[in-house]
Design a protein around this motif. Structure first.
Motif, PDB file in Angstrom:
ATOM      1  N   ASP A  77       0.812  -1.221   0.000  1.00  0.00           N
ATOM      2  CA  ASP A  77       0.000   0.000   0.000  1.00  0.00           C
ATOM      3  C   ASP A  77       0.845   1.270   0.000  1.00  0.00           C
ATOM      4  OD1 ASP A  77       1.012  -0.275   2.505  1.00  0.00           O
ATOM      5  OD2 ASP A  77      -0.851   0.167   3.558  1.00  0.00           O
ATOM      6  N   ARG A  78       2.010   1.235  -0.618  1.00  0.00           N
ATOM      7  CA  ARG A  78       2.906   2.384  -0.582  1.00  0.00           C
ATOM      8  C   ARG A  78       2.490   3.486  -1.563  1.00  0.00           C
ATOM      9  NH1 ARG A  78       8.917   0.778   0.591  1.00  0.00           N
ATOM     10  NH2 ARG A  78       8.911   3.001   0.681  1.00  0.00           N
ATOM     11  N   GLU A  79       1.723   3.164  -2.605  1.00  0.00           N
ATOM     12  CA  GLU A  79       1.414   4.155  -3.628  1.00  0.00           C
ATOM     13  C   GLU A  79       0.468   5.242  -3.122  1.00  0.00           C
ATOM     14  OE1 GLU A  79       0.028   0.846  -4.857  1.00  0.00           O
ATOM     15  OE2 GLU A  79       2.068   0.164  -5.213  1.00  0.00           O
ATOM     16  N   ASN A  80      -0.523   4.875  -2.341  1.00  0.00           N
ATOM     17  CA  ASN A  80      -1.548   5.837  -1.934  1.00  0.00           C
ATOM     18  C   ASN A  80      -1.270   6.433  -0.556  1.00  0.00           C
ATOM     19  OD1 ASN A  80      -2.037   3.578  -0.463  1.00  0.00           O
ATOM     20  ND2 ASN A  80      -4.200   3.410  -0.959  1.00  0.00           N
ATOM     21  N   ARG A  81      -0.035   6.679  -0.245  1.00  0.00           N
ATOM     22  CA  ARG A  81       0.360   7.191   1.066  1.00  0.00           C
ATOM     23  C   ARG A  81      -0.257   8.570   1.349  1.00  0.00           C
ATOM     24  NH1 ARG A  81       2.426   4.882   5.293  1.00  0.00           N
ATOM     25  NH2 ARG A  81       4.134   5.922   6.281  1.00  0.00           N
ATOM     26  N   GLU A  87      -5.001   7.525  10.921  1.00  0.00           N
ATOM     27  CA  GLU A  87      -5.065   6.211  11.566  1.00  0.00           C
ATOM     28  C   GLU A  87      -4.412   5.148  10.687  1.00  0.00           C
ATOM     29  OE1 GLU A  87      -8.050   8.020  11.249  1.00  0.00           O
ATOM     30  OE2 GLU A  87      -7.937   8.825  13.278  1.00  0.00           O
ATOM     31  N   ALA A  88      -4.645   5.223   9.374  1.00  0.00           N
ATOM     32  CA  ALA A  88      -4.054   4.252   8.453  1.00  0.00           C
ATOM     33  C   ALA A  88      -2.535   4.418   8.404  1.00  0.00           C
ATOM     34  CB  ALA A  88      -4.652   4.413   7.061  1.00  0.00           C
ATOM     35  N   LYS A  89      -2.071   5.677   8.428  1.00  0.00           N
ATOM     36  CA  LYS A  89      -0.622   5.922   8.444  1.00  0.00           C
ATOM     37  C   LYS A  89      -0.011   5.375   9.725  1.00  0.00           C
ATOM     38  CE  LYS A  89      -0.525  10.010   5.503  1.00  0.00           C
ATOM     39  NZ  LYS A  89      -0.253  11.452   5.428  1.00  0.00           N
ATOM     40  N   TYR A  90      -0.713   5.588  10.845  1.00  0.00           N
ATOM     41  CA  TYR A  90      -0.235   5.069  12.130  1.00  0.00           C
ATOM     42  C   TYR A  90      -0.147   3.543  12.093  1.00  0.00           C
ATOM     43  CZ  TYR A  90      -0.351   3.620  17.007  1.00  0.00           C
ATOM     44  OH  TYR A  90      -0.083   3.002  18.199  1.00  0.00           O
ATOM     45  N   ALA A  91      -1.172   2.903  11.559  1.00  0.00           N
ATOM     46  CA  ALA A  91      -1.192   1.436  11.489  1.00  0.00           C
ATOM     47  C   ALA A  91      -0.074   0.921  10.578  1.00  0.00           C
ATOM     48  CB  ALA A  91      -2.549   0.950  10.986  1.00  0.00           C
ATOM     49  N   ALA A  92       0.161   1.608   9.462  1.00  0.00           N
ATOM     50  CA  ALA A  92       1.223   1.189   8.550  1.00  0.00           C
ATOM     51  C   ALA A  92       2.589   1.354   9.198  1.00  0.00           C
ATOM     52  CB  ALA A  92       1.142   2.001   7.257  1.00  0.00           C
ATOM     53  N   LYS A  93       2.794   2.467   9.882  1.00  0.00           N
ATOM     54  CA  LYS A  93       4.072   2.714  10.561  1.00  0.00           C
ATOM     55  C   LYS A  93       4.282   1.691  11.680  1.00  0.00           C
ATOM     56  CE  LYS A  93       7.661   5.387  11.314  1.00  0.00           C
ATOM     57  NZ  LYS A  93       8.731   5.571  10.359  1.00  0.00           N
TER      58      LYS A  93
END
Length: 142
Positions: A77-81, A87-93
């Motif tokens: 999911d790196r393309e739609n950063r 919350e999604a950024k936090y979960a990915a990190k």
């Protein structure tokens, strides 16, 4: 006057050519980085660690398997950063850091204490991708 005009034209064309080379070099690096399969990346990482740490054959096979598992679990999911919510950024990190912790623990089981310490020191000396890009932009690169 005629000579001055020729010199200016040469310098201008030289500047344009130099800028084009840096862009193509960047694209070339992207191609090289992106064309490897997870198996190929794992093989390259294990061989690089073997050179740096003088791993045994058994250690090299285990390290290759760890990097193979690490590479296959990588999220796509790196393309739609830019479009992600906080919350999604936090979960990915958080997921990225969890994967790094798991990798470190697995390598600690495989490597000897001296090899692990050397690996940690070498890892700390490598500049991060963000630092490389910041340095590139300070020099005026695009």
């Amino acid at each position: 006057m005629k000579n001055l005009l020729i010199i200016i034209m040469l310098l201008g064309s030289l500047g344009l050519t130099a800028q084009n080379k840096s862009k193509s070099k960047k694209e070339h690096k992207k191609e090289l980085r992106g064309n490897f399969t997870p198996e190929q990346r794992a093989d390259l990482f294990s061989k690089k660690m073997t050179l740096e740490l003088d791993l045994t054959d058994a250690q090299q096979k285990k390290v290759k398997q760890v990097f193979l598992d690490f590479g296959k679990d990588k999220p796509a999911d790196r393309e739609n950063r830019k479009e992600m919510t906080s919350e999604a950024k936090y979960a990915a990190k958080k997921a990225k850091l969890d994967r790094q912790i798991t990798l470190k623990r697995e390598l600690k089981k495989i490597l000897t204490p001296e090899q692990f310490e050397t690996w940690e020191n070498n890892k700390a000396k490598r500049p991060s991708r963000a630092k490389k890009e910041a340095k590139h932009y300070k020099r005026g690169g695009q």
